[in-house]
Scaffold this motif. Sequence first.
Motif, PDB file in Angstrom:
ATOM      1  N   VAL A 193      24.839  55.693  26.328  1.00  0.00           N
ATOM      2  CA  VAL A 193      24.492  57.044  26.767  1.00  0.00           C
ATOM      3  C   VAL A 193      23.237  57.018  27.637  1.00  0.00           C
ATOM      4  O   VAL A 193      23.139  57.733  28.641  1.00  0.00           O
ATOM      5  CB  VAL A 193      24.296  57.962  25.550  1.00  0.00           C
ATOM      6  N   GLU A 194      22.278  56.186  27.241  1.00  0.00           N
ATOM      7  CA  GLU A 194      21.061  56.056  28.038  1.00  0.00           C
ATOM      8  C   GLU A 194      21.394  55.621  29.459  1.00  0.00           C
ATOM      9  O   GLU A 194      20.886  56.188  30.436  1.00  0.00           O
ATOM     10  CB  GLU A 194      20.124  55.037  27.392  1.00  0.00           C
ATOM     11  N   ALA A 198      21.490  59.391  30.608  1.00  0.00           N
ATOM     12  CA  ALA A 198      20.077  59.740  30.451  1.00  0.00           C
ATOM     13  C   ALA A 198      19.193  59.233  31.586  1.00  0.00           C
ATOM     14  O   ALA A 198      18.184  59.861  31.917  1.00  0.00           O
ATOM     15  CB  ALA A 198      19.558  59.198  29.110  1.00  0.00           C
ATOM     16  N   VAL A 199      19.557  58.100  32.195  1.00  0.00           N
ATOM     17  CA  VAL A 199      18.661  57.540  33.225  1.00  0.00           C
ATOM     18  C   VAL A 199      18.530  58.462  34.428  1.00  0.00           C
ATOM     19  O   VAL A 199      17.499  58.437  35.117  1.00  0.00           O
ATOM     20  CB  VAL A 199      19.119  56.138  33.684  1.00  0.00           C
ATOM     21  N   LEU A 200      19.528  59.305  34.704  1.00  0.00           N
ATOM     22  CA  LEU A 200      19.392  60.219  35.843  1.00  0.00           C
ATOM     23  C   LEU A 200      18.416  61.340  35.506  1.00  0.00           C
ATOM     24  O   LEU A 200      17.663  61.796  36.376  1.00  0.00           O
ATOM     25  CB  LEU A 200      20.755  60.791  36.243  1.00  0.00           C
ATOM     26  N   ALA A 202      15.920  60.802  33.473  1.00  0.00           N
ATOM     27  CA  ALA A 202      14.652  60.073  33.501  1.00  0.00           C
ATOM     28  C   ALA A 202      14.140  59.942  34.933  1.00  0.00           C
ATOM     29  O   ALA A 202      12.940  60.108  35.198  1.00  0.00           O
ATOM     30  CB  ALA A 202      14.831  58.698  32.865  1.00  0.00           C
ATOM     31  N   ALA A 203      15.038  59.662  35.859  1.00  0.00           N
ATOM     32  CA  ALA A 203      14.660  59.573  37.265  1.00  0.00           C
ATOM     33  C   ALA A 203      14.181  60.927  37.778  1.00  0.00           C
ATOM     34  O   ALA A 203      13.178  61.029  38.493  1.00  0.00           O
ATOM     35  CB  ALA A 203      15.826  59.061  38.095  1.00  0.00           C
ATOM     36  N   ALA A 204      14.911  61.978  37.426  1.00  0.00           N
ATOM     37  CA  ALA A 204      14.537  63.316  37.876  1.00  0.00           C
ATOM     38  C   ALA A 204      13.139  63.702  37.395  1.00  0.00           C
ATOM     39  O   ALA A 204      12.367  64.322  38.132  1.00  0.00           O
ATOM     40  CB  ALA A 204      15.555  64.335  37.376  1.00  0.00           C
ATOM     41  N   ALA A 205      12.824  63.327  36.155  1.00  0.00           N
ATOM     42  CA  ALA A 205      11.530  63.698  35.592  1.00  0.00           C
ATOM     43  C   ALA A 205      10.384  62.836  36.127  1.00  0.00           C
ATOM     44  O   ALA A 205       9.258  63.318  36.309  1.00  0.00           O
ATOM     45  CB  ALA A 205      11.580  63.598  34.067  1.00  0.00           C
ATOM     46  N   SER A 206      10.651  61.567  36.397  1.00  0.00           N
ATOM     47  CA  SER A 206       9.567  60.639  36.750  1.00  0.00           C
ATOM     48  C   SER A 206       9.341  60.470  38.247  1.00  0.00           C
ATOM     49  O   SER A 206       8.234  60.146  38.674  1.00  0.00           O
ATOM     50  CB  SER A 206       9.835  59.262  36.127  1.00  0.00           C
ATOM     51  N   ILE A 207      10.364  60.681  39.064  1.00  0.00           N
ATOM     52  CA  ILE A 207      10.207  60.489  40.512  1.00  0.00           C
ATOM     53  C   ILE A 207       9.142  61.417  41.107  1.00  0.00           C
ATOM     54  O   ILE A 207       8.387  60.996  42.001  1.00  0.00           O
ATOM     55  CB  ILE A 207      11.565  60.610  41.230  1.00  0.00           C
ATOM     56  N   PRO A 208       9.000  62.671  40.656  1.00  0.00           N
ATOM     57  CA  PRO A 208       7.894  63.469  41.176  1.00  0.00           C
ATOM     58  C   PRO A 208       6.528  62.828  40.933  1.00  0.00           C
ATOM     59  O   PRO A 208       5.641  62.894  41.800  1.00  0.00           O
ATOM     60  CB  PRO A 208       8.022  64.791  40.415  1.00  0.00           C
ATOM     61  N   ALA A 209       6.353  62.207  39.772  1.00  0.00           N
ATOM     62  CA  ALA A 209       5.081  61.533  39.488  1.00  0.00           C
ATOM     63  C   ALA A 209       4.860  60.365  40.441  1.00  0.00           C
ATOM     64  O   ALA A 209       3.737  60.109  40.887  1.00  0.00           O
ATOM     65  CB  ALA A 209       5.055  61.061  38.030  1.00  0.00           C
ATOM     66  N   TYR A 224      10.532  61.152  28.509  1.00  0.00           N
ATOM     67  CA  TYR A 224      10.996  62.532  28.300  1.00  0.00           C
ATOM     68  C   TYR A 224      12.421  62.678  28.812  1.00  0.00           C
ATOM     69  O   TYR A 224      13.306  63.188  28.114  1.00  0.00           O
ATOM     70  CB  TYR A 224      10.059  63.490  29.032  1.00  0.00           C
ATOM     71  N   GLY A 225      12.662  62.218  30.028  1.00  0.00           N
ATOM     72  CA  GLY A 225      13.990  62.328  30.615  1.00  0.00           C
ATOM     73  C   GLY A 225      15.037  61.546  29.844  1.00  0.00           C
ATOM     74  O   GLY A 225      16.172  62.018  29.662  1.00  0.00           O
ATOM     75  N   LEU A 226      14.681  60.334  29.399  1.00  0.00           N
ATOM     76  CA  LEU A 226      15.636  59.529  28.635  1.00  0.00           C
ATOM     77  C   LEU A 226      16.078  60.238  27.365  1.00  0.00           C
ATOM     78  O   LEU A 226      17.269  60.281  27.040  1.00  0.00           O
ATOM     79  CB  LEU A 226      15.018  58.180  28.260  1.00  0.00           C
ATOM     80  N   ASN A 227      15.126  60.792  26.645  1.00  0.00           N
ATOM     81  CA  ASN A 227      15.464  61.407  25.369  1.00  0.00           C
ATOM     82  C   ASN A 227      16.247  62.702  25.536  1.00  0.00           C
ATOM     83  O   ASN A 227      17.230  62.933  24.818  1.00  0.00           O
ATOM     84  CB  ASN A 227      14.195  61.635  24.549  1.00  0.00           C
ATOM     85  N   ILE A 228      15.849  63.537  26.482  1.00  0.00           N
ATOM     86  CA  ILE A 228      16.620  64.770  26.657  1.00  0.00           C
ATOM     87  C   ILE A 228      17.989  64.459  27.269  1.00  0.00           C
ATOM     88  O   ILE A 228      18.959  65.173  27.016  1.00  0.00           O
ATOM     89  CB  ILE A 228      15.859  65.823  27.490  1.00  0.00           C
TER      90      ILE A 228
END
Length: 347
Positions: A193-194, A198-200, A202-209, A224-228
């Motif tokens: 599942v990850e 989930a990795v997409l 995770a990418a969405a949440a971290s790429i802005p940073a 955060y992105g992985l878990n949600i």
Amino acid sequence: MSERTDTAEAVSQAIAARRELVNEAIPRQLPVQKPERLYEASRYLLDAGGKRLRPTVLLLAAEAIADVPPLSEDYREFPASDGSVDMMAAAVSIETIQSFTLIHDDIMDDDDMRRGVPAVHREFDLSTAILAGDTLYAKAFEHMLETGADAERSVRALSELATTCTKICEGQSCDIAFESKTDVTTDEYLQMVELKTAVLYAAAASIPAILLGADDAVDALYQYGLNIGRAFQIQDDLLDLTTPSEKLGKQRGSDLVENKQTIITLHARRQGVDVDSLVPEDDVEAVDEETVEQAVERLEEAGSIDFARDLAHDLIEEGKDHLRVLPDSEARDRLDDIADFLVEREY
């Protein structure tokens, strides 16, 4: 009005506002050009709708990192320490990857419907659908190159996107392999599942940073992105069983028919349930609602539905803990609320 209702309304408004902006941006980023049939097929699912949850997470993460009020800045010229970044181009890039995966998923699963309309390979043809998916995959990288971020950060964002796409393919491969395997463990499922889903997030949440140079927030937002994202997939598995077919846009219980391993069926097998006999039909079109309803009742009796719901909620809480790296703000609150929305949503 209760606090819970107020929060749900705020989340709905946050998603709706950004969905509208993303929907407006898609035709500009991905116009229908020659050859028209290819680009019509590429745009088909994007135009069919979708909640735009992943780009919403990306845009909110950018606002939380920059500590600006939601919707107060032009996403096309989002403020960075050394100028501005086209955060909308990054958001469309993420949504383009999502559409690419849906086209290819439907081909591999031989599904007829998606988002209430015929799947791309049904509306057009198989060859065109494959080409449309490949086009979207390539266009996503073009979009990410158009953010105008510092060259080093732009390369890092592209690298993250490329790694994400590789992992999605690995996850899809694992998912296919699980269909003929009866001894899948919970850890193996969560790993699949990850990778697949989930990795997409995770990418969405971290790429802005990455694009904004907030290096100290990259890892936390990724987690955060992985878990949600894991919780999102578990909720999807639940909805496949508990949502009427007309709302799903496809046959309810199709995962059981296709022998897909989910956290629900894994738990049920451990409780001694003969999962393979719950839905004896091997053709999605041949399944009736009564058969699916009886299967769901058996899974509920085994405690498998509650087990999945509890696990999804635990993952959401773990994901939200990682938001503490961000300044206290309305945008961070919305990221927190969207995490809850992912396990409470309905089709």
